[in-house]
Design a protein around this motif. Structure first.
Motif, PDB file in Angstrom:
ATOM      1  N   ALA A  53      10.790  11.050 -14.871  1.00 47.20           N
ATOM      2  CA  ALA A  53      12.040  10.834 -15.587  1.00 47.20           C
ATOM      3  C   ALA A  53      13.161  11.523 -14.817  1.00 47.20           C
ATOM      4  O   ALA A  53      12.981  12.624 -14.291  1.00 47.20           O
ATOM      5  CB  ALA A  53      11.949  11.416 -16.999  1.00 47.20           C
ATOM      6  N   HIS A  54      14.310  10.854 -14.740  1.00 47.66           N
ATOM      7  CA  HIS A  54      15.499  11.407 -14.094  1.00 47.66           C
ATOM      8  C   HIS A  54      16.702  10.936 -14.895  1.00 47.66           C
ATOM      9  O   HIS A  54      16.701   9.845 -15.456  1.00 47.66           O
ATOM     10  CB  HIS A  54      15.593  10.917 -12.644  1.00 47.66           C
ATOM     11  N   ARG A  55      17.734  11.758 -14.960  1.00 47.01           N
ATOM     12  CA  ARG A  55      18.897  11.425 -15.786  1.00 47.01           C
ATOM     13  C   ARG A  55      19.689  10.229 -15.277  1.00 47.01           C
ATOM     14  O   ARG A  55      20.208   9.454 -16.078  1.00 47.01           O
ATOM     15  CB  ARG A  55      19.837  12.629 -15.894  1.00 47.01           C
ATOM     16  N   THR A  56      19.814  10.055 -13.947  1.00 47.08           N
ATOM     17  CA  THR A  56      20.741   9.048 -13.429  1.00 47.08           C
ATOM     18  C   THR A  56      20.165   8.046 -12.430  1.00 47.08           C
ATOM     19  O   THR A  56      20.757   6.993 -12.236  1.00 47.08           O
ATOM     20  CB  THR A  56      21.935   9.741 -12.741  1.00 47.08           C
ATOM     21  N   LEU A  57      19.050   8.340 -11.778  1.00 48.10           N
ATOM     22  CA  LEU A  57      18.517   7.398 -10.803  1.00 48.10           C
ATOM     23  C   LEU A  57      18.092   6.099 -11.496  1.00 48.10           C
ATOM     24  O   LEU A  57      17.553   6.136 -12.600  1.00 48.10           O
ATOM     25  CB  LEU A  57      17.312   7.993 -10.072  1.00 48.10           C
ATOM     26  N   PRO A  58      18.331   4.959 -10.857  1.00 47.64           N
ATOM     27  CA  PRO A  58      17.942   3.677 -11.470  1.00 47.64           C
ATOM     28  C   PRO A  58      16.436   3.581 -11.688  1.00 47.64           C
ATOM     29  O   PRO A  58      15.655   4.122 -10.892  1.00 47.64           O
ATOM     30  CB  PRO A  58      18.392   2.634 -10.443  1.00 47.64           C
ATOM     31  N   PHE A  59      16.043   2.898 -12.752  1.00 51.57           N
ATOM     32  CA  PHE A  59      14.628   2.656 -12.990  1.00 51.57           C
ATOM     33  C   PHE A  59      14.054   1.895 -11.801  1.00 51.57           C
ATOM     34  O   PHE A  59      14.690   1.000 -11.260  1.00 51.57           O
ATOM     35  CB  PHE A  59      14.410   1.859 -14.273  1.00 51.57           C
ATOM     36  N   GLY A  60      12.845   2.260 -11.414  1.00 55.42           N
ATOM     37  CA  GLY A  60      12.201   1.627 -10.269  1.00 55.42           C
ATOM     38  C   GLY A  60      12.402   2.371  -8.962  1.00 55.42           C
ATOM     39  O   GLY A  60      11.723   2.083  -7.978  1.00 55.42           O
ATOM     40  N   THR A  61      13.322   3.332  -8.937  1.00 50.65           N
ATOM     41  CA  THR A  61      13.562   4.097  -7.719  1.00 50.65           C
ATOM     42  C   THR A  61      12.336   4.920  -7.379  1.00 50.65           C
ATOM     43  O   THR A  61      11.729   5.541  -8.248  1.00 50.65           O
ATOM     44  CB  THR A  61      14.787   5.032  -7.888  1.00 50.65           C
ATOM     45  N   ARG A  62      11.957   4.926  -6.121  1.00 52.30           N
ATOM     46  CA  ARG A  62      10.837   5.726  -5.623  1.00 52.30           C
ATOM     47  C   ARG A  62      11.387   7.033  -5.079  1.00 52.30           C
ATOM     48  O   ARG A  62      12.381   7.042  -4.349  1.00 52.30           O
ATOM     49  CB  ARG A  62      10.077   4.993  -4.523  1.00 52.30           C
ATOM     50  N   VAL A  63      10.738   8.134  -5.431  1.00 54.02           N
ATOM     51  CA  VAL A  63      11.172   9.465  -5.006  1.00 54.02           C
ATOM     52  C   VAL A  63       9.969  10.217  -4.444  1.00 54.02           C
ATOM     53  O   VAL A  63       8.920  10.298  -5.090  1.00 54.02           O
ATOM     54  CB  VAL A  63      11.793  10.266  -6.179  1.00 54.02           C
ATOM     55  N   THR A 109      11.048  19.676  -3.439  1.00 52.95           N
ATOM     56  CA  THR A 109      12.021  18.975  -2.620  1.00 52.95           C
ATOM     57  C   THR A 109      11.922  17.514  -2.997  1.00 52.95           C
ATOM     58  O   THR A 109      10.827  16.954  -3.032  1.00 52.95           O
ATOM     59  CB  THR A 109      11.702  19.144  -1.117  1.00 52.95           C
ATOM     60  N   MET A 110      13.063  16.896  -3.285  1.00 47.01           N
ATOM     61  CA  MET A 110      13.106  15.489  -3.659  1.00 47.01           C
ATOM     62  C   MET A 110      13.812  14.689  -2.585  1.00 47.01           C
ATOM     63  O   MET A 110      14.885  15.084  -2.130  1.00 47.01           O
ATOM     64  CB  MET A 110      13.916  15.303  -4.956  1.00 47.01           C
ATOM     65  N   VAL A 111      13.225  13.568  -2.190  1.00 50.22           N
ATOM     66  CA  VAL A 111      13.873  12.639  -1.284  1.00 50.22           C
ATOM     67  C   VAL A 111      13.813  11.255  -1.933  1.00 50.22           C
ATOM     68  O   VAL A 111      12.725  10.747  -2.217  1.00 50.22           O
ATOM     69  CB  VAL A 111      13.195  12.595   0.098  1.00 50.22           C
ATOM     70  N   VAL A 112      14.972  10.672  -2.178  1.00 47.39           N
ATOM     71  CA  VAL A 112      15.032   9.320  -2.755  1.00 47.39           C
ATOM     72  C   VAL A 112      14.682   8.328  -1.670  1.00 47.39           C
ATOM     73  O   VAL A 112      15.306   8.302  -0.605  1.00 47.39           O
ATOM     74  CB  VAL A 112      16.426   9.029  -3.353  1.00 47.39           C
ATOM     75  N   LEU A 113      13.643   7.519  -1.919  1.00 44.18           N
ATOM     76  CA  LEU A 113      13.177   6.544  -0.936  1.00 44.18           C
ATOM     77  C   LEU A 113      13.805   5.178  -1.151  1.00 44.18           C
ATOM     78  O   LEU A 113      13.854   4.371  -0.244  1.00 44.18           O
ATOM     79  CB  LEU A 113      11.647   6.429  -0.996  1.00 44.18           C
ATOM     80  N   GLY A 114      14.246   4.899  -2.336  1.00 43.54           N
ATOM     81  CA  GLY A 114      14.861   3.609  -2.640  1.00 43.54           C
ATOM     82  C   GLY A 114      14.185   2.946  -3.804  1.00 43.54           C
ATOM     83  O   GLY A 114      13.261   3.463  -4.403  1.00 43.54           O
TER      84      GLY A 114
END
Length: 118
Positions: A53-63, A109-114
């Motif tokens: 769960a994340h407050r703002t990242l779009p659903f489906g985003t891989r992290v 450490t979080m990296v947004v993959l897309g």
């Protein structure tokens, strides 16, 4: 839900580091009390899946999430909103937290993959 999201043992640990510097964040986990309930994205929550769960990242985003204490990492899919506690940026499913050896609140450490396509 894809098979890669069903169990912490399925492709849970990622070798190497993703490109990008990442962001240091406080993380927590949730699971047993929410298992089977609908998430903010509308799907049923599976406490064993590799989701978060994340407050703002779009659903489906891989992290890509790496535990800074032991170096273990996992790729999660955002499917819910939260955490709702001050100072925490991401809430991992119980399965994802287990995969990286995180027992309570931890530093990651979080990296947004897309976003997942298709």
């Amino acid at each position: 839900m894809s098979s890669e999201d069903t169990a912490a043992g399925d492709h849970a640990v990622v070798k190497g580091e993703p490109s990008g510097n990442g962001r240091i964040a406080r993380a927590s986990w949730y699971g047993p009390g929410f298992h089977g309930r609908k998430t903010a994205s509308g799907e049923r929550f599976n406490a064993h899946a590799l989701t978060a769960a994340h407050r703002t990242l779009p659903f489906g985003t891989r992290v890509h999430v790496r535990n800074t204490k032991n170096g273990k990492s996992v790729v999660v899919r955002i499917n819910d909103r939260g955490p709702f506690h001050r100072g925490r940026e991401i809430d991992l499913s119980h399965g994802a937290a287990r995969a990286i050896g995180m027992g309570g609140i931890g530093t990651v450490t979080m990296v947004v993959l897309g976003e997942k396509r298709g």
